[in-house]
Enzyme design. Structure first.
Site, PDB file in Angstrom:
ATOM      1  N   SER A 105      64.717  -2.141  -5.187  1.00 50.54           N
ATOM      2  CA  SER A 105      65.602  -1.395  -6.073  1.00 50.54           C
ATOM      3  C   SER A 105      66.124  -2.299  -7.188  1.00 50.54           C
ATOM      4  O   SER A 105      65.365  -2.723  -8.058  1.00 50.54           O
ATOM      5  CB  SER A 105      66.742  -0.771  -5.264  1.00 50.54           C
ATOM      6  OG  SER A 105      67.554   0.046  -6.065  1.00 50.54           O
ATOM      7  N   LEU A 106      67.393  -2.624  -7.165  1.00 50.15           N
ATOM      8  CA  LEU A 106      67.986  -3.528  -8.141  1.00 50.15           C
ATOM      9  C   LEU A 106      67.186  -4.821  -8.272  1.00 50.15           C
ATOM     10  O   LEU A 106      67.061  -5.388  -9.370  1.00 50.15           O
ATOM     11  CB  LEU A 106      69.419  -3.847  -7.730  1.00 50.15           C
ATOM     12  CG  LEU A 106      70.113  -4.998  -8.449  1.00 50.15           C
ATOM     13  CD1 LEU A 106      70.376  -4.635  -9.896  1.00 50.15           C
ATOM     14  CD2 LEU A 106      71.401  -5.373  -7.736  1.00 50.15           C
TER      15      LEU A 106
ATOM     16  N   ARG B 145      73.207  -0.428 -15.815  1.00 51.98           N
ATOM     17  CA  ARG B 145      72.590   0.431 -14.796  1.00 51.98           C
ATOM     18  C   ARG B 145      73.594   0.791 -13.717  1.00 51.98           C
ATOM     19  O   ARG B 145      73.707   1.950 -13.306  1.00 51.98           O
ATOM     20  CB  ARG B 145      71.387  -0.291 -14.183  1.00 51.98           C
ATOM     21  CG  ARG B 145      70.634   0.454 -13.071  1.00 51.98           C
ATOM     22  CD  ARG B 145      69.489  -0.430 -12.588  1.00 51.98           C
ATOM     23  NE  ARG B 145      68.626   0.199 -11.602  1.00 51.98           N
ATOM     24  CZ  ARG B 145      68.770   0.066 -10.282  1.00 51.98           C
ATOM     25  NH1 ARG B 145      69.780  -0.649  -9.795  1.00 51.98           N
ATOM     26  NH2 ARG B 145      67.917   0.644  -9.449  1.00 51.98           N
TER      27      ARG B 145
ATOM     28  N   HIS C 187      68.160   6.654  -5.950  1.00 59.90           N
ATOM     29  CA  HIS C 187      66.720   6.941  -5.891  1.00 59.90           C
ATOM     30  C   HIS C 187      66.429   8.378  -5.467  1.00 59.90           C
ATOM     31  O   HIS C 187      65.545   8.644  -4.653  1.00 59.90           O
ATOM     32  CB  HIS C 187      66.009   5.931  -4.993  1.00 59.90           C
ATOM     33  CG  HIS C 187      66.171   4.528  -5.487  1.00 59.90           C
ATOM     34  ND1 HIS C 187      65.566   4.087  -6.638  1.00 59.90           N
ATOM     35  CD2 HIS C 187      66.908   3.493  -5.015  1.00 59.90           C
ATOM     36  CE1 HIS C 187      65.914   2.823  -6.850  1.00 59.90           C
ATOM     37  NE2 HIS C 187      66.734   2.447  -5.886  1.00 59.90           N
TER      38      HIS C 187
ATOM     39  N   GLN D  91      62.268   4.604 -11.877  1.00 59.63           N
ATOM     40  CA  GLN D  91      62.681   3.972 -10.623  1.00 59.63           C
ATOM     41  C   GLN D  91      64.028   4.471 -10.122  1.00 59.63           C
ATOM     42  O   GLN D  91      64.227   4.706  -8.934  1.00 59.63           O
ATOM     43  CB  GLN D  91      62.736   2.449 -10.813  1.00 59.63           C
ATOM     44  CG  GLN D  91      63.052   1.667  -9.553  1.00 59.63           C
ATOM     45  CD  GLN D  91      64.206   0.699  -9.743  1.00 59.63           C
ATOM     46  OE1 GLN D  91      65.250   1.060 -10.282  1.00 59.63           O
ATOM     47  NE2 GLN D  91      64.011  -0.525  -9.291  1.00 59.63           N
TER      48      GLN D  91
ATOM     49  N   GLN E  46      70.755  -4.210  -3.669  1.00 60.18           N
ATOM     50  CA  GLN E  46      72.165  -3.941  -3.415  1.00 60.18           C
ATOM     51  C   GLN E  46      72.401  -3.711  -1.933  1.00 60.18           C
ATOM     52  O   GLN E  46      71.593  -3.081  -1.256  1.00 60.18           O
ATOM     53  CB  GLN E  46      72.593  -2.714  -4.222  1.00 60.18           C
ATOM     54  CG  GLN E  46      74.069  -2.405  -4.172  1.00 60.18           C
ATOM     55  CD  GLN E  46      74.451  -1.343  -5.191  1.00 60.18           C
ATOM     56  OE1 GLN E  46      73.720  -1.101  -6.145  1.00 60.18           O
ATOM     57  NE2 GLN E  46      75.587  -0.704  -4.992  1.00 60.18           N
TER      58      GLN E  46
END
Length: 314
Positions: free
Chosen positions: A90-91, A115, A199, A248, A10
């Site tokens: 991440s994503l 999510r 996170h 995560q 992202q």
């Protein structure tokens, strides 16, 4: 050739992404149409035309980015591309798992939409922030976060590459941690335009929502190793994909560690899939001991070049 695929996260999104790919690559078009049917908004219109202020909302950004990546991956797969590993920022981990066969493209997009909405809801109404910190080592930045903790939660969210990390948490605590980081020698602290403290432990409600959702999801067999953000490497014998994805969202992203592990495995070709060149830059700043060709794929021209190059090398 030992090829690794890296998937953007992202922040790299922008209006117009995928429009030329949709026009020129039937496989990309098929995947995007499939993915668009799995969400309750006009995914294709948002990707191709924006507006950016809507595309930049987490609940929309995440499924759009995963759909884009899944379409590019399908084109590469049909051209015979055979990666030996994948990772995502991440994503981007959802895109990596899709590439490895754990999720179908539509399933990955549906999960990304869930999510994104869960992450927004986790801190709704709470003043939060995120900042990039340049020029400190891990311990010094951790000490700065500890020194600011009286003002709220602030944690290291991303270990991107040597001397480049990100912190996130409650707004006042992040601001104070940045002040302490500068006093300790940080070159810069740059506020990031994000919609939440990603996170960090503040994402615990989103993690719980994902854990419950995963009980109803099928998980396919992994065709090649995916290097997980919260591990900085591939999963171990006692790990499961659902547990790692739940962890995560509330844990630090160890991208620097991931890139070093990939290099140690002898990766000699990297393709970054997604808008921007964030991961290409992180690779070059992390893997400095040897030159590894890194190719970014965002446009139709770049994808055609990647297909041609890989077919020649294979």
């Amino acid at each position: 050739m030992k090829l690794a695929l890296l998937f953007a996260g992202q922040g790299a999104q922008h209006a117009g992404m995928g429009a030329d790919l949709y026009e020129q690559f039937p496989a990309f078009r098929q995947v995007l149409d499939e993915c668009a049917a799995g969400v309750e908004f006009d995914l294709k219109s948002l990707c191709f035309a924006g507006p950016d202020e809507t595309l930049n909302q987490t609940r929309y950004t995440q499924p759009c980015m995963v759909a884009f990546a899944a379409g590019v991956t399908r084109v590469l797969q049909e051209a015979g591309t055979q990666p030996v590993a994948a990772a995502g920022l991440s994503l981007g981990e959802y895109s990596a798992l899709c590439a490895a066969g754990v999720f179908s493209p539509r399933q990955a997009v549906e999960l990304a939409a869930f999510r994104g909405a869960a992450m927004e809801q986790a801190v709704q109404g709470r003043a939060s922030g995120m900042a990039a910190v340049l020029g400190l080592d891990r311990k010094t930045l951790a000490d700065a976060c500890a020194g600011a903790s009286a003002l709220g939660v602030v944690e290291i969210a991303n270990y991107n590459c040597p001397g480049q990390m990100a912190i996130a948490g409650d707004a006042a605590a992040v601001e104070r941690a940045c002040e302490l980081a500068k006093q300790a020698g940080a070159r810069r602290c740059v506020p990031l335009k994000v919609s939440g403290p990603f996170h960090t432990s503040l994402m615990a409600p989103a993690a719980s929502a994902l854990a419950e959702r995963f009980t109803r999801e099928p998980f396919g067999k992994m065709n090649f190793p995916v290097y997980f953000n919260c591990l900085g490497g591939p999963m171990g014998d006692g790990d499961t994909v659902p547990a790692l994805l739940e962890k995560q969202v509330r844990s630090s992203v160890y991208m620097e560690d991931t890139l070093r592990r990939l290099a140690d495995e002898g990766i000699d070709r990297v393709i970054e899939i997604g808008p921007g060149r964030v991961l290409s830059g992180l690779w070059k700043k992390t893997v400095t001991e040897r030159k590894v060709p890194v190719l970014g794929v965002e446009t139709a021209r770049e994808l055609a070049e990647a297909v041609r190059m890989l077919q020649e090398e294979n």
